[in-house]
Scaffold this motif. Structure first.
Motif, PDB file in Angstrom:
ATOM      1  N   HIS A 145     -56.829 -47.320-123.535  1.00  0.00           N
ATOM      2  CA  HIS A 145     -57.557 -46.139-124.008  1.00  0.00           C
ATOM      3  C   HIS A 145     -56.866 -44.832-123.620  1.00  0.00           C
ATOM      4  CE1 HIS A 145     -60.925 -43.701-125.283  1.00  0.00           C
ATOM      5  NE2 HIS A 145     -60.954 -43.120-124.095  1.00  0.00           N
ATOM      6  N   HIS A 146     -56.453 -44.712-122.365  1.00  0.00           N
ATOM      7  CA  HIS A 146     -55.841 -43.464-121.905  1.00  0.00           C
ATOM      8  C   HIS A 146     -54.570 -43.155-122.693  1.00  0.00           C
ATOM      9  CE1 HIS A 146     -54.400 -40.279-119.320  1.00  0.00           C
ATOM     10  NE2 HIS A 146     -53.282 -40.947-119.124  1.00  0.00           N
ATOM     11  N   ILE A 147     -53.755 -44.177-122.924  1.00  0.00           N
ATOM     12  CA  ILE A 147     -52.495 -43.966-123.649  1.00  0.00           C
ATOM     13  C   ILE A 147     -52.783 -43.578-125.095  1.00  0.00           C
ATOM     14  CG2 ILE A 147     -50.390 -45.099-124.471  1.00  0.00           C
ATOM     15  CD1 ILE A 147     -50.468 -46.755-121.903  1.00  0.00           C
ATOM     16  N   ARG A 148     -53.761 -44.227-125.709  1.00  0.00           N
ATOM     17  CA  ARG A 148     -54.119 -43.875-127.080  1.00  0.00           C
ATOM     18  C   ARG A 148     -54.640 -42.447-127.168  1.00  0.00           C
ATOM     19  NH1 ARG A 148     -57.155 -49.191-129.687  1.00  0.00           N
ATOM     20  NH2 ARG A 148     -55.277 -50.133-130.581  1.00  0.00           N
ATOM     21  N   GLN A 149     -55.410 -42.034-126.181  1.00  0.00           N
ATOM     22  CA  GLN A 149     -55.919 -40.671-126.163  1.00  0.00           C
ATOM     23  C   GLN A 149     -54.787 -39.658-126.044  1.00  0.00           C
ATOM     24  OE1 GLN A 149     -59.005 -40.889-127.503  1.00  0.00           O
ATOM     25  NE2 GLN A 149     -59.755 -39.402-126.011  1.00  0.00           N
ATOM     26  N   CYS A 150     -53.820 -39.959-125.186  1.00  0.00           N
ATOM     27  CA  CYS A 150     -52.662 -39.068-125.036  1.00  0.00           C
ATOM     28  C   CYS A 150     -51.868 -38.988-126.336  1.00  0.00           C
ATOM     29  CB  CYS A 150     -51.763 -39.555-123.903  1.00  0.00           C
ATOM     30  SG  CYS A 150     -52.483 -39.367-122.256  1.00  0.00           S
ATOM     31  N   TYR A 151     -51.698 -40.132-127.008  1.00  0.00           N
ATOM     32  CA  TYR A 151     -50.979 -40.181-128.269  1.00  0.00           C
ATOM     33  C   TYR A 151     -51.688 -39.332-129.322  1.00  0.00           C
ATOM     34  CZ  TYR A 151     -48.434 -42.390-132.171  1.00  0.00           C
ATOM     35  OH  TYR A 151     -47.658 -42.642-133.274  1.00  0.00           O
ATOM     36  N   ARG A 152     -53.018 -39.468-129.388  1.00  0.00           N
ATOM     37  CA  ARG A 152     -53.769 -38.686-130.352  1.00  0.00           C
ATOM     38  C   ARG A 152     -53.653 -37.198-130.053  1.00  0.00           C
ATOM     39  NH1 ARG A 152     -57.757 -35.639-131.421  1.00  0.00           N
ATOM     40  NH2 ARG A 152     -59.016 -35.863-133.315  1.00  0.00           N
ATOM     41  N   GLN A 153     -53.718 -36.835-128.778  1.00  0.00           N
ATOM     42  CA  GLN A 153     -53.639 -35.431-128.406  1.00  0.00           C
ATOM     43  C   GLN A 153     -52.293 -34.835-128.786  1.00  0.00           C
ATOM     44  OE1 GLN A 153     -56.169 -33.476-127.095  1.00  0.00           O
ATOM     45  NE2 GLN A 153     -54.695 -31.875-127.618  1.00  0.00           N
ATOM     46  N   GLN A 154     -51.214 -35.581-128.576  1.00  0.00           N
ATOM     47  CA  GLN A 154     -49.886 -35.073-128.902  1.00  0.00           C
ATOM     48  C   GLN A 154     -49.701 -34.940-130.407  1.00  0.00           C
ATOM     49  OE1 GLN A 154     -46.622 -36.851-126.324  1.00  0.00           O
ATOM     50  NE2 GLN A 154     -48.385 -37.920-125.488  1.00  0.00           N
ATOM     51  N   GLN A 155     -50.265 -35.873-131.175  1.00  0.00           N
ATOM     52  CA  GLN A 155     -50.225 -35.735-132.636  1.00  0.00           C
ATOM     53  C   GLN A 155     -51.014 -34.506-133.082  1.00  0.00           C
ATOM     54  OE1 GLN A 155     -50.389 -39.649-135.017  1.00  0.00           O
ATOM     55  NE2 GLN A 155     -51.446 -40.131-133.115  1.00  0.00           N
ATOM     56  N   ALA A 156     -52.181 -34.316-132.474  1.00  0.00           N
ATOM     57  CA  ALA A 156     -53.006 -33.157-132.820  1.00  0.00           C
ATOM     58  C   ALA A 156     -52.277 -31.858-132.496  1.00  0.00           C
ATOM     59  CB  ALA A 156     -54.343 -33.226-132.078  1.00  0.00           C
ATOM     60  N   ASP A 157     -51.571 -31.826-131.376  1.00  0.00           N
ATOM     61  CA  ASP A 157     -50.819 -30.620-131.008  1.00  0.00           C
ATOM     62  C   ASP A 157     -49.742 -30.309-132.051  1.00  0.00           C
ATOM     63  OD1 ASP A 157     -52.315 -30.283-128.724  1.00  0.00           O
ATOM     64  OD2 ASP A 157     -50.850 -31.215-127.395  1.00  0.00           O
ATOM     65  N   LEU A 158     -49.068 -31.348-132.546  1.00  0.00           N
ATOM     66  CA  LEU A 158     -48.038 -31.136-133.563  1.00  0.00           C
ATOM     67  C   LEU A 158     -48.664 -30.629-134.861  1.00  0.00           C
ATOM     68  CD1 LEU A 158     -45.169 -31.244-134.576  1.00  0.00           C
ATOM     69  CD2 LEU A 158     -45.409 -33.723-134.912  1.00  0.00           C
ATOM     70  N   LEU A 159     -49.813 -31.157-135.239  1.00  0.00           N
ATOM     71  CA  LEU A 159     -50.496 -30.672-136.434  1.00  0.00           C
ATOM     72  C   LEU A 159     -50.906 -29.211-136.271  1.00  0.00           C
ATOM     73  CD1 LEU A 159     -52.703 -33.752-137.348  1.00  0.00           C
ATOM     74  CD2 LEU A 159     -50.839 -32.805-138.720  1.00  0.00           C
ATOM     75  N   ARG A 160     -51.350 -28.846-135.089  1.00  0.00           N
ATOM     76  CA  ARG A 160     -51.726 -27.441-134.846  1.00  0.00           C
ATOM     77  C   ARG A 160     -50.509 -26.525-135.014  1.00  0.00           C
ATOM     78  NH1 ARG A 160     -54.482 -30.008-130.347  1.00  0.00           N
ATOM     79  NH2 ARG A 160     -56.678 -30.290-130.889  1.00  0.00           N
ATOM     80  N   GLN A 161     -49.345 -26.990-134.593  1.00  0.00           N
ATOM     81  CA  GLN A 161     -48.125 -26.199-134.776  1.00  0.00           C
ATOM     82  C   GLN A 161     -47.834 -26.006-136.263  1.00  0.00           C
ATOM     83  OE1 GLN A 161     -44.792 -27.778-132.547  1.00  0.00           O
ATOM     84  NE2 GLN A 161     -46.102 -28.275-130.806  1.00  0.00           N
ATOM     85  N   ILE A 162     -48.064 -27.063-137.051  1.00  0.00           N
ATOM     86  CA  ILE A 162     -47.846 -26.954-138.497  1.00  0.00           C
ATOM     87  C   ILE A 162     -48.808 -25.929-139.092  1.00  0.00           C
ATOM     88  CG2 ILE A 162     -48.032 -28.174-140.701  1.00  0.00           C
ATOM     89  CD1 ILE A 162     -47.133 -30.717-139.231  1.00  0.00           C
ATOM     90  N   PHE A 163     -50.069 -26.021-138.732  1.00  0.00           N
ATOM     91  CA  PHE A 163     -51.065 -25.088-139.252  1.00  0.00           C
ATOM     92  C   PHE A 163     -50.789 -23.656-138.812  1.00  0.00           C
ATOM     93  CE2 PHE A 163     -54.025 -28.938-139.046  1.00  0.00           C
ATOM     94  CZ  PHE A 163     -53.747 -29.286-140.359  1.00  0.00           C
TER      95      PHE A 163
END
Length: 207
Positions: free
Chosen positions: A121-139
């Motif tokens: 769970h912790h690793i998946r949460q970190c993965y999701r957070q890093q993907q979300a951060d990259l999407l925020r950079q795109i936006f």
């Protein structure tokens, strides 16, 4: 830029992770022991404990390495895309391509999640957070109707939508095993989002 050379300790850690990953994917985490990993490396078990305290720690380090590699490739591909719509498309396509390439690893993670949710769970949460951060950079570089950087509420809504859409498309990819079948859906999703109006900020409850 050239990749910096690994130190001797980093090289040993890399060999441990590679050997362990092969064993984990063949037999599953619960069946593999530190003895098995040591034998695969031709080393004594006691020497492994200098680098990792347990097979679970090795497993987590292996997943962290894989995630960092995937995100680095996605980020590099996104940086080359010229428009926000193309960046979103590149993000989604590259992400699914990497998922397809790592099907054995994904199956391993799914299996271990059923046995020990906390471990994954912790690793998946970190993965999701890093993907979300990259999407925020795109936006943040968006213009016009997708200038979501001006509205954090829209940023979060679009991020959730894309990541949830990718999960669903990832499942379709598992069943169809064909990126060509899911590619039109990705293109449609990104085109729709590029024309999406901003969401109004959530209203504050009256006092």
């Amino acid at each position: 830029m050239p990749t910096p050379a690994l130190s001797k300790e980093e090289q040993i850690r890399e060999r441990i992770l590679c050997a362990a990953q092969q064993l984990f994917q063949q037999h599953g985490l619960h069946k593999v022991t530190m003895d098995d990993i040591a034998r695969a490396l031709g080393r004594g078990k006691s020497s492994l404990y200098y680098y990792y305290k347990s097979k679970e720690e090795i497993f987590e380090a292996m997943l962290d390495r894989e995630i960092r590699e995937v995100l680095a490739e996605v980020e590099q591909a996104v940086a080359l895309a010229p428009t926000v719509e193309e960046k979103l498309y590149t993000f989604c396509m590259t992400r699914l391509q990497k998922q397809r390439q790592k099907a054995a690893l994904n199956a391993l993670v799914a299996g271990e999640a059923l046995r020990s949710l906390d471990l994954v769970h912790h690793i998946r949460q970190c993965y999701r957070q890093q993907q979300a951060d990259l999407l925020r950079q795109i936006f943040a570089g968006a213009e016009g109707s997708l200038a979501a950087c001006a509205c954090p509420h829209s940023v979060e809504a679009l991020t959730v939508l894309i990541l949830a859409g990718l999960r669903g498309l990832g499942e379709e990819l598992v069943f169809s095993d064909s990126l060509a079948l899911v590619e039109p859906a990705i293109r449609m999703l990104c085109h729709t989002l590029a024309a999406a109006p901003l969401l109004p900020a959530p209203s504050q409850p009256s006092s």
